[in-house]
Design a protein around this motif. Sequence first.
Motif, short mmCIF file in Angstrom:
data_model
loop_
_atom_site.label_atom_id
_atom_site.label_comp_id
_atom_site.label_asym_id
_atom_site.label_seq_id
_atom_site.Cartn_x
_atom_site.Cartn_y
_atom_site.Cartn_z
N ALA A 14 2.61 -4.29 78.13
CA ALA A 14 1.45 -4.42 79.00
C ALA A 14 1.80 -5.44 80.06
CB ALA A 14 0.24 -4.89 78.20
N VAL A 15 1.03 -5.45 81.11
CA VAL A 15 1.25 -6.40 82.17
C VAL A 15 0.33 -7.58 81.93
CG1 VAL A 15 1.16 -6.74 84.66
CG2 VAL A 15 1.83 -4.53 83.74
N ASP A 16 0.91 -8.78 81.86
CA ASP A 16 0.10 -9.96 81.60
C ASP A 16 -0.46 -10.50 82.92
OD1 ASP A 16 2.08 -11.41 82.86
OD2 ASP A 16 2.73 -12.47 81.08
N ASP A 17 -1.21 -11.61 82.84
CA ASP A 17 -1.86 -12.18 84.01
C ASP A 17 -0.88 -12.69 85.05
OD1 ASP A 17 -4.33 -11.65 82.97
OD2 ASP A 17 -4.52 -13.62 82.00
N GLU A 18 0.34 -12.98 84.65
CA GLU A 18 1.34 -13.47 85.59
C GLU A 18 2.19 -12.33 86.13
OE1 GLU A 18 3.51 -16.78 84.08
OE2 GLU A 18 1.73 -17.66 83.19
N GLU A 19 1.71 -11.11 86.00
CA GLU A 19 2.35 -9.94 86.58
C GLU A 19 3.68 -9.57 85.93
OE1 GLU A 19 0.67 -8.24 88.95
OE2 GLU A 19 -0.90 -9.73 88.81
N ARG A 20 3.90 -9.96 84.69
CA ARG A 20 5.11 -9.59 83.99
C ARG A 20 4.78 -8.53 82.95
NH1 ARG A 20 6.56 -15.42 82.01
NH2 ARG A 20 4.40 -15.12 81.46
N VAL A 21 5.75 -7.69 82.66
CA VAL A 21 5.58 -6.70 81.59
C VAL A 21 6.01 -7.38 80.30
CG1 VAL A 21 6.29 -4.46 80.74
CG2 VAL A 21 6.01 -4.81 83.18
N MET A 22 5.10 -7.44 79.34
CA MET A 22 5.34 -8.17 78.10
C MET A 22 4.97 -7.29 76.90
SD MET A 22 6.29 -11.12 79.23
CE MET A 22 6.15 -12.20 77.83
N PRO A 23 5.56 -7.56 75.74
CA PRO A 23 5.17 -6.82 74.54
C PRO A 23 3.75 -7.16 74.12
CG PRO A 23 7.20 -8.06 74.21
CD PRO A 23 6.64 -8.46 75.52
N ASP A 24 2.99 -6.14 73.73
CA ASP A 24 1.64 -6.34 73.20
C ASP A 24 1.70 -6.86 71.77
OD1 ASP A 24 0.06 -5.59 75.31
OD2 ASP A 24 -0.25 -3.55 74.60
N ASP A 53 12.83 -4.68 86.20
CA ASP A 53 12.95 -5.81 87.13
C ASP A 53 13.05 -5.35 88.57
OD1 ASP A 53 12.80 -7.77 85.19
OD2 ASP A 53 14.97 -8.08 85.06
N CYS A 54 13.86 -4.33 88.83
CA CYS A 54 13.99 -3.79 90.20
C CYS A 54 12.66 -3.23 90.68
CB CYS A 54 15.07 -2.71 90.26
SG CYS A 54 16.75 -3.37 90.23
N PHE A 55 11.94 -2.55 89.82
CA PHE A 55 10.64 -1.99 90.18
C PHE A 55 9.66 -3.10 90.56
CE2 PHE A 55 6.36 -0.51 89.23
CZ PHE A 55 6.34 0.74 89.84
N LEU A 56 9.58 -4.15 89.73
CA LEU A 56 8.63 -5.23 89.97
C LEU A 56 9.07 -6.12 91.13
CD1 LEU A 56 7.98 -6.32 86.27
CD2 LEU A 56 6.53 -4.86 87.69
N GLU A 57 10.33 -6.45 91.18
CA GLU A 57 10.83 -7.40 92.17
C GLU A 57 10.87 -6.82 93.58
OE1 GLU A 57 12.15 -11.03 93.51
OE2 GLU A 57 11.53 -10.57 91.47
N HIS A 58 11.17 -5.55 93.69
CA HIS A 58 11.39 -4.97 95.02
C HIS A 58 10.26 -4.05 95.48
CE1 HIS A 58 15.24 -6.86 94.97
NE2 HIS A 58 15.58 -6.23 93.86
N TYR A 59 9.15 -4.08 94.76
CA TYR A 59 7.98 -3.31 95.20
C TYR A 59 7.56 -3.84 96.58
CZ TYR A 59 3.21 -1.71 95.66
OH TYR A 59 2.07 -1.13 96.15
N GLY A 60 7.37 -2.95 97.52
CA GLY A 60 6.95 -3.34 98.86
C GLY A 60 8.07 -3.91 99.71
N TRP A 109 0.09 -2.12 87.10
CA TRP A 109 0.60 -3.27 87.84
C TRP A 109 0.69 -2.94 89.33
CZ3 TRP A 109 4.84 -3.82 91.00
CH2 TRP A 109 5.13 -5.12 91.40
N ARG A 110 1.24 -1.76 89.64
CA ARG A 110 1.40 -1.35 91.04
C ARG A 110 0.04 -1.20 91.72
NH1 ARG A 110 4.86 3.88 92.01
NH2 ARG A 110 3.27 4.64 90.60
N ALA A 111 -0.95 -0.69 91.02
CA ALA A 111 -2.28 -0.49 91.60
C ALA A 111 -2.95 -1.83 91.92
CB ALA A 111 -3.15 0.31 90.64
N ARG A 112 -2.60 -2.88 91.18
CA ARG A 112 -3.21 -4.19 91.43
C ARG A 112 -2.53 -4.97 92.55
NH1 ARG A 112 -2.76 -5.18 85.79
NH2 ARG A 112 -1.37 -6.88 86.31
N GLN A 113 -1.40 -4.47 93.03
CA GLN A 113 -0.68 -5.21 94.07
C GLN A 113 -1.32 -4.97 95.43
OE1 GLN A 113 1.78 -7.34 92.94
NE2 GLN A 113 0.81 -6.48 91.11
N ALA A 114 -1.43 -6.05 96.19
CA ALA A 114 -1.90 -5.92 97.57
C ALA A 114 -0.78 -5.26 98.36
CB ALA A 114 -2.22 -7.29 98.15
#
Length: 133
Positions: A14-24, A53-60, A109-114
């Motif tokens: 799941a994606v935590d409040d700090e925008e990282r994907v973490m185990p539930d 990491d590439c997906f999260l880091e390089h989005y946008g 996560w992607r939907a929450r990104q500005a």
Amino acid sequence: MTLESAVEPMVRLAVDDEERVMPDTLFPVQFTPSRPPQPERALLATLLLDAVDCFLEHYGATTPHHRRLFEDAEQWIFGTDRAAPFAFEDVCDFLSLDVEHLRDALRRWRARQAPRTNTTAAILQPTNGERAA
């Protein structure tokens, strides 16, 4: 013997409040190796983590190189071609991960990104069609 120790649980992400994907959920059996280390597992886990990491880091991303890293990761994660070597779904299956749960977490996560824009490039871009000096 409990059910958790008898059956290797599936790691939920799941994606935590700090925008990282973490185990539930993590069970004690996941902390203690019950079998010898498996280099194949480590390799595939590293492959999966690099893609996330590439997906999260390089989005946008706006530079061609970083945009390509994002697009490659996105295509691999959301692709359904199981004929390809090291297909995302096969890697998740090997690691006992729920494919759709991980994909859904990344979609949320992607939907929450500005929307990210390169404001410096927008400022330097002339509006009359001429090149900036």
